[in-house]
Enzyme design. Structure first.
Site, PDB file in Angstrom:
ATOM      1  N   HIS A   1      -1.611   0.237  -9.823  1.00 61.10           N
ATOM      2  CA  HIS A   1      -2.207  -0.720  -8.882  1.00 61.10           C
ATOM      3  C   HIS A   1      -2.720  -1.978  -9.605  1.00 61.10           C
ATOM      4  CE1 HIS A   1      -4.198  -0.983  -4.662  1.00 61.10           C
ATOM      5  NE2 HIS A   1      -3.996  -2.206  -5.151  1.00 61.10           N
TER       6      HIS A   1
ATOM      7  N   ARG B   1       0.862  -1.182   0.000  1.00 68.68           N
ATOM      8  CA  ARG B   1       0.000   0.000   0.000  1.00 68.68           C
ATOM      9  C   ARG B   1       0.897   1.230   0.000  1.00 68.68           C
ATOM     10  NH1 ARG B   1      -3.477  -2.818  -1.571  1.00 68.68           N
ATOM     11  NH2 ARG B   1      -5.504  -3.235  -0.629  1.00 68.68           N
TER      12      ARG B   1
HETATM   13  C1  GLV Z   1      -5.133  -5.104  -4.034  1.00 69.00           C
HETATM   14  O1  GLV Z   1      -4.525  -4.151  -3.714  1.00 69.00           O
HETATM   15  C2  GLV Z   1      -5.741  -6.019  -3.141  1.00 69.00           C
HETATM   16  O2  GLV Z   1      -5.928  -5.675  -1.953  1.00 69.00           O
HETATM   17  O3  GLV Z   1      -6.045  -7.132  -3.583  1.00 69.00           O
END
Ligand code: GLV
Length: 312
Positions: free
Chosen positions: A275, A227
């Site tokens: 992401h 994160r």
């Molecule tokens: C992605 O960031 C997840 O939490 O799967």
């Protein structure tokens, strides 16, 4: 009885998700928020960045299931119904993607690909001397399911792998493990390529600031697929500017999507992906979600349940 699918992020894929969940759970009516029908019939909520506040609408909700590995997007809802289990997604396909993504960047840095790219643009033919895998230490922050799988993959490629986490763990074969605040600096000082897979919790937020980043050896690399809020982006930028950290591959950011005016976008030593390191796969994730729903229906415990004390 019904399952509610709610997200502010996956809209274009909602039909695919809804069809996969339907085939894994044919006995449930799959509804996509805001088309939630009779709210009394909704027993399960499957969410990814759901609109905050909506889950209190369903009086017979039995569980909240995450469409991703992390649950910070759920916990950050200040208006969650109380006392419901929140279930993380541990899914083989997602773990496999995270392993491949990590391997890609480890090799990019380990094999000097980042330098050859620059050399090519200058038409320079310079053979960098190669470093053996056993002489390269990869430090993984967070040795849960995903971190451990990444570590094991890198061990099979001959890298020296070490790990760090908040709590002691029984020994991991081939991965030296450091834990707690006291051993964090030692772990960082031995790390050439740092991979962060930690979840975002009140304990991990901003854990990598200037006074910790300086433990990393000069010339180290960072890969962040956990994160964004875990690494202080301003501090990272100043370490990249002065060359203490050679390069960073970032898939996650404190604010997503990464704002257009963020300096990370244009930094020559930063590689940005939006992401995507571990994208949930509708087919396999739906099967995992279905297994958990069936456990709940039989009165068994789903796995893994979010633990408030640990924060993940
Ligand atoms: C992605 O960031 C997840 O939490 O799967």
């Amino acid at each position: 009885m019904a399952l509610l699918l709610a997200s502010t992020d996956f809209w274009e894929d909602m039909e695919v998700w809804s069809a996969s969940l339907k085939s894994a759970l044919p006995e449930l009516d799959i509804r996509v928020y805001p088309d939630d029908g009779n709210v009394n019939e909704v027993e399960f909520a499957v969410v990814w960045k759901h609109p905050h506040g909506i889950l209190k609408k369903y009086p017979n909700l039995k569980a909240i299931l995450s469409l991703g590995a992390g649950v910070d997007h759920i916990i950050s809802d200040p208006d969650l119904p109380e006392g419901l289990p929140i279930i993380r997604l541990v899914d083989k396909k997602l773990t496999h993607e995270m392993c491949l993504h990590s391997l890609h960047w480890v090799l990019h840095f380990h094999s000097d690909q980042y330098l050859y790219r620059v050399q090519q643009s200058n038409r320079e033919w310079i053979q960098q001397s190669s470093v053996q895998t056993e002489d390269r230490t990869i430090g993984i922050m967070g040795l849960g399911n995903i971190g451990r799988s990444i570590g094991e993959l890198l061990v099979t490629q001959g890298f020296n792998v070490i790990g760090w986490g908040a709590k002691n763990k029984s020994s991991l074969k081939d991965i030296k493990y450091y834990y707690g605040e006291e051993q964090f600096g030692d772990f960082l000082s031995k790390t050439d390529i740092l991979i962060n897979v930690l979840p975002l919790t009140s304990n991990t937020t901003n854990i990598l600031t200037k006074n910790k980043l300086e433990f990393l050896p000069k010339g180290s690399f960072i890969i962040n697929i956990g994160r964004g809020g875990i690494i202080n982006e301003d501090d990272l930028l100043s370490f990249l500017d002065d060359g203490h950290i050679t390069a960073a591959a970032l898939d996650v950011f404190a604010e997503e999507p990464l704002p257009e005016n963020n300096s990370l976008w244009s930094h020559p030593s930063v590689y940005i992906t939006p992401h995507i390191a571990g994208q949930s796969n509708p087919n396999s994730a739906s099967k995992t979600i279905a297994e958990n729903i069936h456990r709940i229906q039989k009165g068994e415990l789903p796995y893994p349940i979010y633990n408030k004390t640990n924060g993940y």
